[in-house]
Every structure is written in structure tokens, then in C-alpha cells.
Design a protein around this motif. Structure first.
Motif, PDB file in Angstrom:
ATOM      1  N   GLN A 121       0.834  -1.208   0.000  1.00  0.00           N
ATOM      2  CA  GLN A 121       0.000   0.000   0.000  1.00  0.00           C
ATOM      3  C   GLN A 121       0.865   1.253   0.000  1.00  0.00           C
ATOM      4  O   GLN A 121       0.543   2.232  -0.676  1.00  0.00           O
ATOM      5  CB  GLN A 121      -0.934  -0.002   1.215  1.00  0.00           C
ATOM      6  N   LEU A 122       1.954   1.231   0.741  1.00  0.00           N
ATOM      7  CA  LEU A 122       2.867   2.380   0.752  1.00  0.00           C
ATOM      8  C   LEU A 122       3.507   2.584  -0.616  1.00  0.00           C
ATOM      9  O   LEU A 122       3.579   3.705  -1.106  1.00  0.00           O
ATOM     10  CB  LEU A 122       3.967   2.185   1.803  1.00  0.00           C
ATOM     11  N   ARG A 123       3.966   1.504  -1.241  1.00  0.00           N
ATOM     12  CA  ARG A 123       4.582   1.619  -2.571  1.00  0.00           C
ATOM     13  C   ARG A 123       3.602   2.227  -3.561  1.00  0.00           C
ATOM     14  O   ARG A 123       3.963   3.076  -4.372  1.00  0.00           O
ATOM     15  CB  ARG A 123       5.052   0.251  -3.070  1.00  0.00           C
ATOM     16  N   GLN A 124       2.362   1.799  -3.485  1.00  0.00           N
ATOM     17  CA  GLN A 124       1.343   2.319  -4.395  1.00  0.00           C
ATOM     18  C   GLN A 124       1.086   3.804  -4.127  1.00  0.00           C
ATOM     19  O   GLN A 124       0.968   4.600  -5.052  1.00  0.00           O
ATOM     20  CB  GLN A 124       0.056   1.518  -4.237  1.00  0.00           C
ATOM     21  N   ALA A 125       1.022   4.180  -2.870  1.00  0.00           N
ATOM     22  CA  ALA A 125       0.749   5.575  -2.509  1.00  0.00           C
ATOM     23  C   ALA A 125       1.912   6.491  -2.867  1.00  0.00           C
ATOM     24  O   ALA A 125       1.714   7.659  -3.196  1.00  0.00           O
ATOM     25  CB  ALA A 125       0.451   5.674  -1.013  1.00  0.00           C
ATOM     26  N   LEU A 126       3.130   5.958  -2.821  1.00  0.00           N
ATOM     27  CA  LEU A 126       4.316   6.788  -3.015  1.00  0.00           C
ATOM     28  C   LEU A 126       4.951   6.642  -4.382  1.00  0.00           C
ATOM     29  O   LEU A 126       5.840   7.409  -4.729  1.00  0.00           O
ATOM     30  CB  LEU A 126       5.372   6.435  -1.960  1.00  0.00           C
ATOM     31  N   LEU A 127       4.552   5.640  -5.144  1.00  0.00           N
ATOM     32  CA  LEU A 127       5.184   5.352  -6.431  1.00  0.00           C
ATOM     33  C   LEU A 127       6.687   5.191  -6.253  1.00  0.00           C
ATOM     34  O   LEU A 127       7.497   5.835  -6.915  1.00  0.00           O
ATOM     35  CB  LEU A 127       4.876   6.460  -7.447  1.00  0.00           C
ATOM     36  N   ILE A 128       7.055   4.327  -5.309  1.00  0.00           N
ATOM     37  CA  ILE A 128       8.449   4.076  -4.985  1.00  0.00           C
ATOM     38  C   ILE A 128       8.744   2.607  -5.258  1.00  0.00           C
ATOM     39  O   ILE A 128       7.851   1.768  -5.153  1.00  0.00           O
ATOM     40  CB  ILE A 128       8.721   4.455  -3.505  1.00  0.00           C
ATOM     41  N   SER A 170      10.312  -1.155  -4.645  1.00  0.00           N
ATOM     42  CA  SER A 170      10.376  -2.007  -3.468  1.00  0.00           C
ATOM     43  C   SER A 170      11.696  -1.800  -2.728  1.00  0.00           C
ATOM     44  O   SER A 170      11.719  -1.660  -1.505  1.00  0.00           O
ATOM     45  CB  SER A 170      10.219  -3.470  -3.884  1.00  0.00           C
ATOM     46  N   GLY A 171      12.798  -1.765  -3.465  1.00  0.00           N
ATOM     47  CA  GLY A 171      14.114  -1.567  -2.852  1.00  0.00           C
ATOM     48  C   GLY A 171      14.244  -0.208  -2.191  1.00  0.00           C
ATOM     49  O   GLY A 171      14.806  -0.085  -1.103  1.00  0.00           O
ATOM     50  N   GLY A 172      13.718   0.805  -2.842  1.00  0.00           N
ATOM     51  CA  GLY A 172      13.762   2.150  -2.268  1.00  0.00           C
ATOM     52  C   GLY A 172      12.954   2.243  -0.996  1.00  0.00           C
ATOM     53  O   GLY A 172      13.374   2.855  -0.009  1.00  0.00           O
ATOM     54  N   LEU A 173      11.777   1.633  -0.999  1.00  0.00           N
ATOM     55  CA  LEU A 173      10.930   1.655   0.188  1.00  0.00           C
ATOM     56  C   LEU A 173      11.587   0.882   1.320  1.00  0.00           C
ATOM     57  O   LEU A 173      11.571   1.330   2.475  1.00  0.00           O
ATOM     58  CB  LEU A 173       9.547   1.083  -0.111  1.00  0.00           C
ATOM     59  N   THR A 174      12.186  -0.252   1.018  1.00  0.00           N
ATOM     60  CA  THR A 174      12.859  -1.054   2.047  1.00  0.00           C
ATOM     61  C   THR A 174      13.933  -0.233   2.742  1.00  0.00           C
ATOM     62  O   THR A 174      14.032  -0.230   3.976  1.00  0.00           O
ATOM     63  CB  THR A 174      13.458  -2.331   1.429  1.00  0.00           C
ATOM     64  N   LYS A 175      14.717   0.497   1.972  1.00  0.00           N
ATOM     65  CA  LYS A 175      15.781   1.330   2.543  1.00  0.00           C
ATOM     66  C   LYS A 175      15.194   2.399   3.467  1.00  0.00           C
ATOM     67  O   LYS A 175      15.676   2.601   4.587  1.00  0.00           O
ATOM     68  CB  LYS A 175      16.581   1.989   1.422  1.00  0.00           C
ATOM     69  N   VAL A 176      14.157   3.079   3.014  1.00  0.00           N
ATOM     70  CA  VAL A 176      13.521   4.129   3.821  1.00  0.00           C
ATOM     71  C   VAL A 176      12.929   3.532   5.090  1.00  0.00           C
ATOM     72  O   VAL A 176      13.066   4.103   6.181  1.00  0.00           O
ATOM     73  CB  VAL A 176      12.458   4.882   3.001  1.00  0.00           C
TER      74      VAL A 176
END
Length: 165
Positions: A75-82, A84-90
Motif C-alpha cells: 500500500q505504501l509503494r502504491q501511494a508513493l510510487l516508490i 520495493s528496494g527504495g521503500l525497504t531502505k527508507v
């Protein structure tokens, strides 16, 4: 129109006339320049809270979700258009700072939702207040309330997802 934009437009028209579009080019340049100025001020405000734009976006997305202010990584990836790897780091950065928690998921144990931790609430609230203040100041420096509403409506049309067409 400001002189920097006028200079760029004139240079494009003089030196690259075959790709000069008198409607699209001035719009694109003005849009990108205004976005860059607004984004730069917003990033500076975020930095005062030691937040990157990606961290701010994750915290703001969680804060505006219904209580308990939790979303799955998907859901976060969809909301942020980020990615998977970028979101994991954040998420690792925010978890290490104690700003998000990863409790076990209900039902499917493989899905660990991301939830705002208590220390994140005052931080994201203050950061959002500051970002909105610098944004509001910039807007009101150049535009009236009616112009802001009109521009917002027009930009919303341009921001429509192609699936909405």
C-alpha cells in the motif's frame, strides 16, 4: 513571465525553432521551474526535522491513513510510487530511528504492516506544519486565493491518471 523563463524561451525559439512549441514550452518551463522552487523550499523545511523527502512521504502517508496509522508495504509503494528496494531502505532508516514499527500482520504472517511509532507523531505533525507554511507563503506571495483554487483545479486535471480518462 519572469526574465529567466523569457530568456530560456527566446533562446529555444532562436536556436532550436524546429522544436519550439509556443504553447507547450512556456508551460513546461514555468511548471518545472515553479515545482523546483516549491519542492526546494519544502525539502529545506523537511531537512530541519532531519527527514528526507522519501521519509517525509512515508510518515505523511501513514499519518493520513486511518488509525492505527498503518499500511502494508504494498500500500505504501502504491501511494508513493516508490520501488520495493527504495521503500525497504527508507523503512529501515525510519525503523532504526524509532519512527515506524513493524508489528506482525494479522492473518498472513508474511505481511508485516508499517505503523507510525509514538515518537513519529509530533515529528511529522511539526514537519507537515512547516512544509505547509513555506508552501502557503510562496503561493500567497504570487497568487490570490481564487488563482490558487483555479490553478489547483487545472493541475488536478493534468494529474488525472490515464485510467480515469
Amino acid at each position: 513571465m519572469n526574465t529567466i523563463l523569457q530568456h530560456i524561451i527566446a533562446a529555444h525559439q532562436d536556436n532550436w525553432p524546429e522544436e519550439f512549441d509556443p504553447m507547450a514550452l512556456p508551460f513546461a518551463l514555468a511548471f518545472h521551474r515553479s515545482h523546483g522552487l516549491m519542492y526546494g523550499r519544502a525539502c529545506a523545511a523537511m531537512a530541519t526535522f532531519e527527514l528526507t523527502p522519501a521519509e517525509f512521504d512515508v510518515l505523511a502517508s501513514l499519518r493520513r491513513s486511518p488509525a492505527p496509522h498503518a499500511l502494508t508495504p504494498s500500500q505504501l509503494r502504491q501511494a508513493l510510487l516508490i520501488t520495493s528496494g527504495g521503500l525497504t531502505k527508507v523503512l529501515h532508516q525510519l525503523t532504526a530511528r524509532g519512527l515506524v514499527e513493524r508489528p506482525p500482520g494479522v492473518g498472513d504472517r508474511r505481511v508485516k504492516p508499517v505503523r507510525l511509532a509514538e515518537p513519529a507523531y509530533p515529528l511529522i505533525d511539526r514537519a507537515m506544519r512547516e512544509v505547509m507554511q513555506v508552501t502557503r507563503q510562496r503561493l500567497l506571495k504570487f497568487l490570490s486565493g481564487e488563482e490558487i483554487r483555479d490553478l489547483t483545479e487545472l493541475l488536478a486535471k493534468l494529474a488525472a491518471d490515464e485510467q480515469e480518462d
